[in-house]
Design an enzyme around this catalytic site. Structure first.
Site: not given
Lengths: 462, 102
Positions: A388-391, A429
């Site tokens: 999620n957060d890494v994209v 996050a």
């Protein structure tokens, strides 16, 4: 100390350095680990047998039992544990090391006549106890959080005040004992207790993606505790070994922070979690489009280039084997498949590589972020599995976002993006991901393992 | 403060060793591919088990009738060796998976 033992320690120290160095290269990593292990074995055997003390046999027997006991348990845990449970295991082992240092400190405090011992030695003993205690309770807390037995993020009122009070208490108590040369067991145990409390407080507010950073930091602290006990015994292998782990651990910690665009301080003080707004504040991001396994199977089957982005969800669902099955199937159909590895995807840096290697994914198919990012333009389908957060494009274009500036995988450049998630809940996050509302994106809800299995059977039938 | 200066001047070698070891640690770890971060962390973790040496020394020096020191030392040895053996074994297991498959 006998010259033979000194030479043994010297050899062991060199194996530690060579071992660490070799661990840093894929081809030599395995022999590096064995090199360091051999050196450690040598140091242990040398310590037991080479000395000029009159030691009763019973002590040797006890040492033998202790070593056998610990070695068997350690070996058993290491062999049995699942690869997805790796981070908590490292944390647990690390806690044991810390506890060992604290216990040594306690014994030495009892053994030395504090009233006549130099203040520096007393300070050394006390730091071994306090740092050992912090790493022990902190690591156990991290272990509990990662295996889910402790709620991920605990907020207690007045956290900062309590935290600071504990630090002040530790410093004042320790300074009091050192300066006044007080030989008091009560003060000693209060100090031990304060260290344990601080370890828990330290890890308590940290959660999610920050956990690897904390484990690495605690690992580094254990090294420092070992080095301090080394000073106590004037023992070079402990001193150098401990310092090596300490400084290497700090560098690794900083590298992890950098990959997430966080500073060490913000991890420790948990501003990440604090700045995340309440969930569900969907500010007109548009609508999401959900898709089915059969539709996804079709576009993947007829694609030329497919990139799979594995994330935390894949690790949790233990979907690495079925991901490999899907990839093999696509490759057999002539599709060019790659895995995009974000440095902090999963639960630890490099965790995805370990997991995918476990399911026999070819090493050359794992592509790191810098190399894969330009390739998203040519990708027909990107399958995001539990990441999620890494994209999240907010890292590029929303300066108010807590992850702004974090390097991400530019999946939105691909023709189609299929995101597998269990629900629309935000990631670690706690922030919205506008990627999910992108016109190119379709959501494929469900558990990573069953969704990938569905894709596999759909493609098989084509 | 006086004590500290005294300690440093009496143990100058140790101070040198500490500083050099810090730099060796940094240099050895620098520019490691992310692939190896987890095994490296685990390997470094095993190395921090070197504290076992101190635990063994505690036991060797303790009086067989001093049950408290002996008990604490015993526990310290068990925990230390757990850290060492478990750490190296698990690192080895991880690295085993990176072996080139034909």
């Amino acid at each position: 100390m006998s010259i033979i033992l000194s030479i043994i320690y010297l050899i062991a120290t060199v194996t530690f350095i060579v071992g660490l160095k070799k661990l840093g290269h894929p081809d030599s990593a395995k022999s590096g680990n064995l090199t360091a292990a051999a050196g450690m074995g040598l140091a242990i055997v040398g310590t037991i047998f080479i000395h000029d003390l009159q030691v009763p046999t019973i002590i040797y027997v006890l040492i033998g039992i202790a070593i056998l006991l610990g070695a068997i348990i350690g070996w058993f845990i290491a062999i049995k544990v699942e690869m997805t449970k790796m981070p908590e295991l490292v944390s647990l082992f690390n806690g044991f090391g810390g506890a060992s240092a604290a216990l040594i400190g306690i014994v030495e405090f009892g053994n030395s006549d504090i009233k006549t011992t130099s203040a520096t030695i007393v300070a050394t003993i006390l730091s071994a106890i306090v740092i050992g205690a912090i790493t022990f309770s902190g690591s156990l807390m991290a272990w509990g959080k990662l295996n889910g037995s402790v709620k991920s993020i605990i907020k207690i009122p007045q956290y900062n005040i309590i935290n600071n009070l504990v630090i002040i208490a530790i410093v004042v108590l320790a300074a009091f004992v050192v300066v006044e040369n007080i030989d008091s067991q009560i003060l000693l145990y209060s100090l031990l207790f304060a260290g344990l409390v601080y370890g828990v407080l330290f890890v308590m507010p940290i959660g999610g993606a920050d956990m690897p950073v904390v484990i690495s930091l605690l690992n580094s602290l254990t090294g420092i505790a070992a080095a301090i006990t080394g000073i106590l015994y004037d023992n070079m292998v402990m001193l150098v070994g401990g310092i090596l782990v300490g400084s290497a651990g700090i560098i690794l910690t900083v590298a992890m922070c950098k990959a997430m665009n966080r500073t060490l301080l913000s991890v420790i003080f948990g501003s990440f979690t604090a700045s995340a707004g309440p969930e569900g504040t969907n500010k007109a991001l548009g609508s999401i489009k959900s898709t089915t396994a059969s539709d996804t199977a079709i576009i993947m089957n007829y694609a030329t280039n497919v990139i799979i982005v594995p994330g935390y969800g894949l690790a949790v669902a233990q979907a690495q084997h079925v991901a490999h099955e899907l990839e093999e199937l696509l490759v057999a159909k002539g599709v060019n498949v790659k895995y995009a590895i974000h440095p902090v995807a999963g639960r630890m840096p490099g965790h995805m590589n370990v997991l995918l290697a476990e399911s026999n994914v070819d090493y050359s198919m794992l592509v790191e972020m810098e190399d894969i990012n330009p390739q998203f333009n040519n990708a027909d389908v990107v399958l995001v599995v539990g990441a999620n957060d890494v994209v999240n494009p907010a890292a590029h274009n929303d300066p108010s976002s807590p992850i702004y500036g974090m390097p991400i995988l530019d999946v939105e450049n691909a023709k189609h993006v299929v995101v597998n998630k269990r629900s629309m809940k935000a990631g670690y996050a706690g922030i919205e991901n506008e990627l999910f509302y992108n016109a190119k994106t379709s959501m494929l809800f469900g558990d990573a393992k069953s969704v990938l299995a569905d894709l596999v059977s759909e493609i098989k039938n084509m | 403060m006086k004590e500290l200066i005294e300690f440093i001047s009496n143990n100058l070698q140790i101070v040198y060793i500490i500083i050099l070891a810090i730099f060796v640690g940094i240099e050895v770890i620098k520019s490691i591919p992310a692939v190896l971060h987890t095994p490296l962390m685990s390997g470094a973790n095993a190395l921090s088990g070197v504290v076992i040496v101190g635990a063994i020394l505690v036991m060797l020096h303790s009086n067989p009738t001093d049950y408290l020191a002996l008990g604490l030392g015993f526990t310290a040895v068990v925990l230390g060796i757990l850290n060492v053996v478990g750490g190296f074994a698990v690192t080895n297991r991880m690295l085993e998976m990176f072996k080139k498959k034909k």
